[in-house]
Design an enzyme around this catalytic site. Sequence first.
Site, PDB file in Angstrom:
ATOM      1  N   HIS A  75      50.620  18.577  60.607  1.00 48.68           N
ATOM      2  CA  HIS A  75      50.666  18.884  59.177  1.00 48.68           C
ATOM      3  C   HIS A  75      52.035  19.403  58.822  1.00 48.68           C
ATOM      4  CE1 HIS A  75      47.308  18.892  56.337  1.00 48.68           C
ATOM      5  NE2 HIS A  75      46.644  18.511  57.396  1.00 48.68           N
ATOM      6  N   TYR A 195      47.792  24.923  47.421  1.00 51.43           N
ATOM      7  CA  TYR A 195      47.623  26.256  46.863  1.00 51.43           C
ATOM      8  C   TYR A 195      47.602  26.106  45.343  1.00 51.43           C
ATOM      9  CZ  TYR A 195      49.238  27.709  51.519  1.00 51.43           C
ATOM     10  OH  TYR A 195      49.374  27.886  52.877  1.00 51.43           O
ATOM     11  N   PRO A 287      44.329  36.280  55.904  1.00 53.27           N
ATOM     12  CA  PRO A 287      44.515  34.860  56.236  1.00 53.27           C
ATOM     13  C   PRO A 287      45.383  34.090  55.244  1.00 53.27           C
ATOM     14  CG  PRO A 287      42.267  35.270  55.504  1.00 53.27           C
ATOM     15  CD  PRO A 287      42.962  36.581  55.495  1.00 53.27           C
ATOM     16  N   LYS A 291      48.168  33.313  59.909  1.00 54.62           N
ATOM     17  CA  LYS A 291      48.987  33.835  61.004  1.00 54.62           C
ATOM     18  C   LYS A 291      48.176  34.475  62.135  1.00 54.62           C
ATOM     19  CE  LYS A 291      53.290  33.571  59.206  1.00 54.62           C
ATOM     20  NZ  LYS A 291      54.037  32.409  59.645  1.00 54.62           N
ATOM     21  N   TYR A 382      56.843  30.519  57.098  1.00 54.92           N
ATOM     22  CA  TYR A 382      55.505  29.929  57.030  1.00 54.92           C
ATOM     23  C   TYR A 382      55.073  29.476  58.417  1.00 54.92           C
ATOM     24  CZ  TYR A 382      51.877  26.977  54.783  1.00 54.92           C
ATOM     25  OH  TYR A 382      50.705  26.399  54.359  1.00 54.92           O
TER      26      TYR A 382
HETATM   27  P1  RFL Z   1      38.639  37.244  68.053  1.00 51.19           P
HETATM   28  O1  RFL Z   1      38.764  35.793  67.869  1.00 51.19           O
HETATM   29  O2  RFL Z   1      37.930  38.048  67.022  1.00 51.19           O
HETATM   30  O3  RFL Z   1      37.947  37.488  69.479  1.00 51.19           O
HETATM   31  C1  RFL Z   1      37.529  38.775  69.895  1.00 51.19           C
HETATM   32  C2  RFL Z   1      36.402  38.604  70.880  1.00 51.19           C
HETATM   33  O4  RFL Z   1      35.989  39.904  71.345  1.00 51.19           O
HETATM   34  C3  RFL Z   1      34.559  39.952  71.379  1.00 51.19           C
HETATM   35  N1  RFL Z   1      34.164  41.368  71.307  1.00 51.19           N
HETATM   36  C4  RFL Z   1      33.676  42.067  72.348  1.00 51.19           C
HETATM   37  N2  RFL Z   1      33.437  41.716  73.618  1.00 51.19           N
HETATM   38  C5  RFL Z   1      32.918  42.675  74.451  1.00 51.19           C
HETATM   39  N3  RFL Z   1      32.634  43.951  74.038  1.00 51.19           N
HETATM   40  C6  RFL Z   1      32.873  44.327  72.769  1.00 51.19           C
HETATM   41  N4  RFL Z   1      32.618  45.570  72.354  1.00 51.19           N
HETATM   42  C7  RFL Z   1      33.427  43.363  71.863  1.00 51.19           C
HETATM   43  N5  RFL Z   1      33.767  43.401  70.536  1.00 51.19           N
HETATM   44  C8  RFL Z   1      34.209  42.183  70.232  1.00 51.19           C
HETATM   45  C9  RFL Z   1      34.152  39.116  70.180  1.00 51.19           C
HETATM   46  O5  RFL Z   1      32.800  38.666  70.285  1.00 51.19           O
HETATM   47  C10 RFL Z   1      35.166  37.983  70.223  1.00 51.19           C
HETATM   48  O6  RFL Z   1      34.712  36.903  70.998  1.00 51.19           O
HETATM   49  O7  RFL Z   1      40.085  37.960  68.237  1.00 51.19           O
HETATM   50  P2  RFL Z   1      41.476  37.382  68.799  1.00 51.19           P
HETATM   51  O8  RFL Z   1      41.303  36.772  70.149  1.00 51.19           O
HETATM   52  O9  RFL Z   1      42.418  38.500  68.618  1.00 51.19           O
HETATM   53  O10 RFL Z   1      41.877  36.169  67.821  1.00 51.19           O
HETATM   54  C11 RFL Z   1      42.173  36.408  66.469  1.00 51.19           C
HETATM   55  C12 RFL Z   1      41.806  35.201  65.618  1.00 51.19           C
HETATM   56  O11 RFL Z   1      40.437  34.880  65.854  1.00 51.19           O
HETATM   57  C13 RFL Z   1      42.036  35.448  64.124  1.00 51.19           C
HETATM   58  O12 RFL Z   1      43.257  36.136  63.935  1.00 51.19           O
HETATM   59  C14 RFL Z   1      42.122  34.139  63.309  1.00 51.19           C
HETATM   60  O13 RFL Z   1      40.880  33.482  63.301  1.00 51.19           O
HETATM   61  C15 RFL Z   1      42.590  34.408  61.862  1.00 51.19           C
HETATM   62  N6  RFL Z   1      42.541  33.180  61.021  1.00 51.19           N
HETATM   63  C16 RFL Z   1      43.543  32.243  61.106  1.00 51.19           C
HETATM   64  N7  RFL Z   1      44.585  32.419  61.970  1.00 51.19           N
HETATM   65  C17 RFL Z   1      45.541  31.456  62.098  1.00 51.19           C
HETATM   66  O14 RFL Z   1      46.493  31.661  62.889  1.00 51.19           O
HETATM   67  N8  RFL Z   1      45.479  30.260  61.399  1.00 51.19           N
HETATM   68  C18 RFL Z   1      44.452  30.009  60.509  1.00 51.19           C
HETATM   69  O15 RFL Z   1      44.397  28.910  59.926  1.00 51.19           O
HETATM   70  C19 RFL Z   1      43.451  31.031  60.304  1.00 51.19           C
HETATM   71  N9  RFL Z   1      42.413  30.826  59.469  1.00 51.19           N
HETATM   72  C20 RFL Z   1      41.477  32.983  60.129  1.00 51.19           C
HETATM   73  C21 RFL Z   1      41.440  31.787  59.350  1.00 51.19           C
HETATM   74  C22 RFL Z   1      40.445  33.944  59.991  1.00 51.19           C
HETATM   75  C23 RFL Z   1      39.418  33.724  59.089  1.00 51.19           C
HETATM   76  N10 RFL Z   1      38.414  34.713  58.982  1.00 51.19           N
HETATM   77  C24 RFL Z   1      37.104  34.479  59.352  1.00 51.19           C
HETATM   78  C25 RFL Z   1      38.838  36.083  58.863  1.00 51.19           C
HETATM   79  C26 RFL Z   1      40.410  31.584  58.455  1.00 51.19           C
HETATM   80  C27 RFL Z   1      39.393  32.545  58.293  1.00 51.19           C
HETATM   81  C28 RFL Z   1      38.300  32.308  57.280  1.00 51.19           C
END
Ligand code: RFL
Length: 385
Positions: A75, A195, A287, A291, A382
């Site tokens: 993209h 956007y 979001p 990032k 970006y």
């Molecule tokens: P995660 O993915 O939340 O994983 C954490 C893991 O820890 C577990 N956990 C535990 N395990 C044991 N004991 C406990 N007490 C625990 N507490 C929690 C959880 O079950 C989970 O499996 O964190 P991590 O690895 O730091 O990754 C972060 C990303 O997931 C997050 O930043 C992104 O999804 C944000 N985000 C986006 N980021 C991008 O870089 N590009 C995107 O296009 C993008 N789109 C988004 C997004 C986040 C979104 N939401 C839902 C906030 C779009 C959305 C809608």
Amino acid sequence: MSTSSADVLICGAGPAGLVLGNILRAEGIRCLIVERQSRAHVESRTRAGFLAANSVRILSENGLAEGLHTNGQHHDTCVFRGDHGEFELKYSGLGRGEIHTVYPQQDLVRDLIAEFLNRGGEIRFATEVQEIDPHDAALLLADGSRLTGRFVAGCDGQRGVSRQAVPAQVYHWDHGISWFALLAQAPPSMAAVMYAIHPNGFAGHMARTATITRYYLQVPPGFDPDAWSDKEIWDELHVRMRADQHGELRTGPFVERRVVDMTSHVMDPIQHGTLFLAGDAASLISPSAAKGANLALMAAEVLARALATQINLGDAQPLIRYSAEVLPRIWRAQEFSHWMIDLLHGPFGNDSDSVFLRSLQRARLESLRDSRAHQDFFAENYIGV
Ligand code: RFL
């Protein structure tokens, strides 16, 4: 009471914990991941999709990018739409000339789990960590047992327990804006990210796969995600995206709806004793500029190299410098994310302050449309982390 034979205990099997674990296994380091949810749950959790060039490099250099290279899509264009009309920024020709690779987070997580197990790593699913002891490198589990290692990586996301074990300053910011985050079972409506700025509020479009597309609608904080029917949501998306002027959207049922509040937090430092935080546990980013997962991968790589240097070579310096190395990059991403929020959301209302701020927003968009220097700045930030 139990111990573990792992050097590194990783709390959380999200992108941060899994990339960290995979790099450590490639260095021959024994590590154990403890994950609260089931394997099926983490492998189907839909979230991010846009991976920056640095994330693709990290995954490629560490032998973790096969699925991404086979199934990810490139993209390189985003479109801004508003009452000024529409303009397109093809960022492959701007800034450092980098592009995004779109690969759904759940697919990446599935690949990373399979490869970690393949590399001889161990994951305990459906096992909740209740508390972390940062002095003894110990995890206290919900069943009362205790796991100990040499180091602990807190990769348990924004609602995990590891943050509580770090006596850090927490800088929290509530942008006062919420997005209705939707996944539609429908092909993308255009090749670009879009956007849309509209008096009713922001609306966004981002491709995910050939059959699934993410949409966002700005909504009031506290909005009930079940308040609108699918038809009402599509009608509002059509209005805000000015589909009558620019072309109809490709519709389908919404398979996921959730409200995401635009909040940010950064901890400083992100380490204490034997405990090191990475990903959303260390910093939550709105979001608005996609990032979060990219920052998670960046920190996981830095932490993996620092742990490997300590464990395999006996040099503690990179670990000591971990917070100082990662935090400036987190703040750069936070700054751009904040800038994006201001770019995409004007205040409602016709009082003098609101009109003033909306006029600034419009001027910023016009500058982005007309100034090559501004476009280069945008493209660099970006995609960069
Ligand atoms: P995660 O993915 O939340 O994983 C954490 C893991 O820890 C577990 N956990 C535990 N395990 C044991 N004991 C406990 N007490 C625990 N507490 C929690 C959880 O079950 C989970 O499996 O964190 P991590 O690895 O730091 O990754 C972060 C990303 O997931 C997050 O930043 C992104 O999804 C944000 N985000 C986006 N980021 C991008 O870089 N590009 C995107 O296009 C993008 N789109 C988004 C997004 C986040 C979104 N939401 C839902 C906030 C779009 C959305 C809608």
